[in-house]
Write a protein that holds these residues in place. Sequence first.
Motif: not given
Length: 537
Positions: A141-145, A150-161, A177-182
Motif C-alpha cells: 500500500a502506498g508504494a512510491g508515494d 509532500p508536494d510540491p517537489n522536483l519529481f516528474t511523471r517520467a521519474d515516477v514511472i 487489494y493494496a491501495y496505490d497511487n503511482t
Amino acid sequence: MVMRRLVPLILMVALMPAMADAADDGDRKFFDAAFDATVARYHLPGLALGVIEDGKVVYARAEGERIVGSGQRIDTQTLFKIASNSKAMTAALLARLVDQGKLKWDDPVIKYLPDFQMHDPWVTRNMQVRDLLIHNSGLPAGAGDLMLWPDPNLFTRADVIHGLRYLKPVYSFRSRYAYDNTLYIVAGEVAAKAGGAPYEALLRREVFHPLGLQRCRIGAWNRDAVGNVAQPHARNDGHNVPVRQDDAEIPEVPMAAAGGVRCSLDDMLKWASMWLDPQHIGLVDGKPWLSDVQRRAAWAPQTIMPVSSLMREWDNSHMFAYGYGWRMTDVDGVWKVSHTGTLAGMYSALTLLPDKRTGFVILINGDADDARTVLNQTLVKHITAPLLGKTVTDYADALDVLAAKAAASAKPAKEEPQHRLATRDDRAIIPGRYRDPWLGDAMICPDGDGLRFTAVKSPKMSGRLYIAGKRPMVHWDDPTLDVDAWLDFANGKGSTSLKMSKLDPQGDFSSDYEDLAFQRVAKCPAQPPMARAMHER
C-alpha cells in the motif's frame, strides 16, 4: 484562531433546468441538522455539502472560510482539492478513449509505454490497462508515494514511472487489494499516449468541457486569476491553522491523475448527476457522455476488498470491491458506489446510491477523517434505513467509543526514550550523500551544531536529526509531515547502507520509508570557511 460561530448559509443551486427541485421541509431540516452537528462536533473551518435525490440536486450548502480568520466565505463555487476522487475522472477518461476505439482495457501497458517496467519482468509484460486502476499489482500500500507527496517537489511523471521498476512487490500479481497511487500516474500517461494530448489537456477536453465542469482545475493555473480557492487546515492546540497554502502560481504536479483535481461543489454535483441520470445529464450531441457498456465496466467489481466488522455492524454489508476508480458495496441491501479523497488538510467524499438515484458530495478544508465518516454515514442511512433515525451525534459517539476501546486494549506504550539533538560526534550516524534507486539522493550533513536530513528532489522532506535512546531519527520541519522516521545505518563490505522506518508503525501508508534502500555514495560537501567559523562560534 477559534472558528467563529457562523450564521448558516444555504445556497440552493439549479445546475440545470431539469435539476431545480428543492428538498421537502423534512429532508431540508434533516440535512441542515446533520451539517450543523458535523461543523459543531469537529470544529471544521469550512464545509460544502450537496445532495441529489431522484436524480435532481435538492440541497447545496456551503459554510465557513476559505482561510480561517480571512473573512473569505466559502460558497458552492469555491474550489476544493478532491484528492483521490480524481481517480474516477482518470478512469472515466480512459473509458471515453475505449468508447472512441483508441484503446482497450486488456491492452498491455507496454503497447503505449514501451519503457514501462515493473520489478518482475513477467508482470511488466502482462500488466494490462485495467490493472493500473484496480490496486492489484502486488505492491505494498502506498508504494512510491514519497515521489508524489509532500508536494510540491522536483519529481516528474517520467521519474515516477521509471521508479516503479525498483519497487519490490510483497504480494503476487492480481492476488489481493493494496491501495496505490503511482499506477494511476501510469494510467494518465497511457491516456495521453492513446489520446494524443497531455493528460491535463485530455481531462479538460473529454471530461470537464463536455460535462460543463466549469470551475474544475487540473495542471498549472493562477490562484488569483481563478479566485475563490479554499486552503487546507490542520488542528493545532484546538485551533484550525492554515497549512500548505497555495502560491499564486499553482504548478503542474506528477500526481495529477491520482489526486490532482480541484472542483467546486456545484461541479461535483454535475459530475455525480451524470452518473445517476446519464440519459438526461451531460449529453453530448444528444447522446450519453459515456456508453452503457463503459458505465457498467466502471462499476463492475474487479478487485475484492475485505469487509470490515464495522461495515457489517453499521451497514449489514456482505461484499466490498474496487472497480475503475470506484469502491462498491451493499448497505442494507442497497447498492453503494463511492470514493473518498484525502490530502493534508483537505477531505472529500462522493457517494452514489444508483438504484435510488441519490448521491452526496462532501468537501472539507480541514482535518476531517471522522467528520467525513459520520456525516456520510448519516446521509446514507437516511436513505437506506430511515426508520433507525440515526444522527451525526450517534455515529460520532460510536466512533469515540471504538477509539476508547482500542486505546484501552492496546499494549502499554514503552517509556519514550529521551530525545536529544544529534551532533556530528554521534557514532550512530554516518554523514554523507545517500542514494535510493527511486527517491534519489538524500543529504545527511552538518547543520549548525547538529545534522540535517534533506531529500534532494523532495525539499519538504527536511528535518534535524535526534537521538532517541541510542537510535537516530529525523524530525521533519514541516508539521504536516506528522510521521517521523528512524534512521538505521549499517556498514557492509566497502559500503554504508541506510534503512528508514516509521516511528509510528500505524502511520499513514504514504510515508513508505520502509521501501527505501539507501547506499552512501559520497561524503558531505566541504563547508565554506565562513560557514565553518559560524558553526564553531
